[in-house]
Scaffold this motif. Sequence first.
Motif, PDB file in Angstrom:
ATOM      1  N   ALA A 115       3.101  -9.534  -6.174  1.00 44.80           N
ATOM      2  CA  ALA A 115       3.910 -10.040  -7.288  1.00 44.80           C
ATOM      3  C   ALA A 115       4.926 -11.062  -6.799  1.00 44.80           C
ATOM      4  N   LEU A 116       5.256 -10.978  -5.521  1.00 45.42           N
ATOM      5  CA  LEU A 116       6.226 -11.917  -4.955  1.00 45.42           C
ATOM      6  C   LEU A 116       5.569 -13.206  -4.499  1.00 45.42           C
ATOM      7  N   GLU A 117       4.262 -13.315  -4.736  1.00 42.63           N
ATOM      8  CA  GLU A 117       3.494 -14.483  -4.328  1.00 42.63           C
ATOM      9  C   GLU A 117       3.707 -14.831  -2.859  1.00 42.63           C
ATOM     10  N   PRO A 118       3.457 -13.872  -1.988  1.00 42.02           N
ATOM     11  CA  PRO A 118       3.583 -14.168  -0.557  1.00 42.02           C
ATOM     12  C   PRO A 118       2.348 -14.939  -0.124  1.00 42.02           C
ATOM     13  N   ASP A 119       2.304 -15.457   1.098  1.00 38.58           N
ATOM     14  CA  ASP A 119       1.023 -16.005   1.517  1.00 38.58           C
ATOM     15  C   ASP A 119       0.390 -15.154   2.615  1.00 38.58           C
ATOM     16  N   VAL A 120       1.166 -14.173   3.081  1.00 38.09           N
ATOM     17  CA  VAL A 120       0.606 -13.239   4.054  1.00 38.09           C
ATOM     18  C   VAL A 120       0.842 -11.824   3.551  1.00 38.09           C
ATOM     19  N   ILE A 121      -0.114 -10.943   3.759  1.00 37.31           N
ATOM     20  CA  ILE A 121       0.113  -9.520   3.494  1.00 37.31           C
ATOM     21  C   ILE A 121      -0.167  -8.756   4.784  1.00 37.31           C
ATOM     22  N   LEU A 122       0.833  -8.021   5.223  1.00 41.87           N
ATOM     23  CA  LEU A 122       0.668  -7.170   6.392  1.00 41.87           C
ATOM     24  C   LEU A 122       0.338  -5.769   5.903  1.00 41.87           C
ATOM     25  N   MET A 123      -0.673  -5.147   6.493  1.00 41.24           N
ATOM     26  CA  MET A 123      -1.053  -3.808   6.048  1.00 41.24           C
ATOM     27  C   MET A 123      -1.071  -2.880   7.252  1.00 41.24           C
ATOM     28  N   ASP A 124      -0.250  -1.841   7.150  1.00 47.56           N
ATOM     29  CA  ASP A 124      -0.133  -0.903   8.265  1.00 47.56           C
ATOM     30  C   ASP A 124      -0.965   0.342   7.946  1.00 47.56           C
ATOM     31  N   GLU A 125      -2.179   0.372   8.415  1.00 50.78           N
ATOM     32  CA  GLU A 125      -3.106   1.469   8.130  1.00 50.78           C
ATOM     33  C   GLU A 125      -3.090   1.846   6.653  1.00 50.78           C
ATOM     34  N   PRO A 126      -3.412   0.902   5.783  1.00 57.68           N
ATOM     35  CA  PRO A 126      -3.211   1.125   4.345  1.00 57.68           C
ATOM     36  C   PRO A 126      -4.110   2.202   3.764  1.00 57.68           C
ATOM     37  N   ALA A 127      -5.190   2.545   4.447  1.00 61.27           N
ATOM     38  CA  ALA A 127      -6.130   3.501   3.859  1.00 61.27           C
ATOM     39  C   ALA A 127      -6.129   4.832   4.580  1.00 61.27           C
ATOM     40  N   SER A 128      -5.244   4.986   5.563  1.00 57.39           N
ATOM     41  CA  SER A 128      -5.344   6.185   6.398  1.00 57.39           C
ATOM     42  C   SER A 128      -4.962   7.454   5.642  1.00 57.39           C
ATOM     43  N   ALA A 129      -4.208   7.304   4.533  1.00 57.90           N
ATOM     44  CA  ALA A 129      -3.821   8.506   3.781  1.00 57.90           C
ATOM     45  C   ALA A 129      -4.704   8.692   2.551  1.00 57.90           C
ATOM     46  N   LEU A 130      -5.795   7.928   2.479  1.00 55.08           N
ATOM     47  CA  LEU A 130      -6.596   7.945   1.253  1.00 55.08           C
ATOM     48  C   LEU A 130      -7.968   8.582   1.461  1.00 55.08           C
ATOM     49  N   ASP A 131      -8.558   9.015   0.352  1.00 51.94           N
ATOM     50  CA  ASP A 131      -9.907   9.574   0.414  1.00 51.94           C
ATOM     51  C   ASP A 131     -10.927   8.426   0.549  1.00 51.94           C
ATOM     52  N   PRO A 132     -12.182   8.740   0.898  1.00 47.79           N
ATOM     53  CA  PRO A 132     -13.171   7.694   1.166  1.00 47.79           C
ATOM     54  C   PRO A 132     -13.388   6.730   0.006  1.00 47.79           C
TER      55      PRO A 132
END
Lengths: 295, 340
Positions: A199-216
Amino acid sequence: MVDNTQAQAAPTAAPAQTGQTNTAPEFTPRHTTVPREVGEAVFDVETVSVAYGGAPALKEVSMRIPKGEITALIGPSGCGKSTMLRCLNRMNDLIDGASVSGRITYHGEDIYAEDVDPAEVRRRIGMVFQKPNPFAMSIYDNVAFGPKLHGMKSNLDDRVEKALRGAALWDEVKDKLNDQGHALSGGQQQRLCIARAIALEPDVILMDEPASALDPISTLAIEDLMRKLRGQYSIVIVTHNMQQAARISDRTAFFTVDMEQGVRVGELVEYDLTETVFTNASDQRTESYITGRFG
Amino acid sequence: MATDTGQRPASAPSSLRSSGPSRYADPLFRAIAFTAGASVLVILGLMIGTTTRDALPVFEYQGLVSFFTSDEWRAGFSRTEFTGEYGAFSFIYGTVVTSLLAVAVALPLAIAVSLYINRLAPKRLKRPLAYTVELLAAIPSVVYGLWGLLFFAPTFIRPVMELLNRTLEPVPILGRLFAGPVFTTSYFTAGMVLAVMILPIITAITREVMAQVPRDQVDAAYGMGATDFEVMTKVIIRTSFPGIVGATMLGLGRALGETIAVAMLVGGSQRWGLSLFFGGDSMAGHIANTFQDAAPETVLALIAVGVGLFVITVIVNVLARLLVWRIGRVAGDAALRRRP
């Protein structure tokens, strides 16, 4: 494991008996092949070292992170991959006693220069965390939080809708924008956090293990989303999951832990096209890690 | 077990029964704990019962509504019958005004102190500072009263009152709260000292709830480019709001009941005035100031004032609970509400 074709070759699923030769996870490139040389870089990392309270954590990392691609940082626990990620938007500033040396430029501008405002850096460089962390407010307010913060108040409704569409969440939440963000499922919450970031219209997104707490299933949804965001955004993702790195990233940086005078220090071992790292690693340590011999 | 031959050891059955004094320990402990728990209720019941018994004739004589709304208080001197006039409104007004004033001053201070301790203070300053603030609560209230009377009021509060009086009295409507003449002992003076007294309570709880704000919420805000100030106002205060409300109510409860410091500072007259600079009296303060020399009928009237104070504090506490519960429930409900 999520993906059947790769699960068979996954090191964790393979019988890890001593002496048996392990094989690397099968690699199937998902994108049009990118050139090996980094063209336009969004980040230029030059001999960056990080120490926490004087104890070194990451040693002399240099890498060019390309624009519009997905770059994965992988490696065993404590190898400094999250530390590296958090250097890119100065999140390490928030940790007492953290010190960063070396130079990181973002579109040619040194983000650690004295007159740089870290808040401004973080506004341009979005971040998604390991655990979904929506604010205790409505879905709408979560997405509107950033734009409101930075005075982007015109067409707020449109911004929110655009961000939610961008995060592939709009159809699921458009009728309940006033519900609490916490009421969503874990995977939806994480996509809400991605919407909040874009929403902030960044041009980079950093993701720190974004799926590690999620189901498959949610993990796959996040990966699909990342593929969709690729190109428009440059994405740097830290992941524990090598299959994930192989599935989604264009380039992979492999970090490892080294003992140096009794202290564990992270270092960058190899950084190359993902295909190369997974099929034809030039460093023995990379190959050992990828084939599941350690880590 | 591998070596089990199916034969039981001979001693098995008897070893299952409890023996010796330990077999009485649990029932005994249960009885003691029950007595302790019950005694709390008994004491509370006795207190309500006896005070209400003494106060009832006063309410009958004066009329319940008149007791709370009339500002005519004239102590009688009879041993056998009621002859005085017992309208307690002046004291109720004094109690409410001094307490609200105290909260109005202490709350922003407590939030600022808590934010400083939690987010801004250098690490080695945090603990000493938190401890010092809490130490304020350990000072006996009579010391506060003396300190307020001899030092704080004449050197600090008095000039502030005069400044407020000069600048705000001309303002329409609002000005009436700051109308002169300015008395050194007044609602305002008592309210300021009360503010210092309840600051540690509000701060202790506010600091605690702010420390509980999850780190990931704070990181999320910083990650979007929020400044320290924005993180504090939009995340920390917002998230800990229900706790801050609870802390405020607790502070208010303490201020309502505070006796000796207020009795020394509030003025001690039996009249009331709309102006904060008027020297009036509070419920607890009036009881403390006049109990010693009161005739039997007035003693009963003072007990009735005490009952009134008790009722007010109970109402405030119930409201506080409801408010905290309501805020918590709104958030909780929303979190649980899902579309079918």
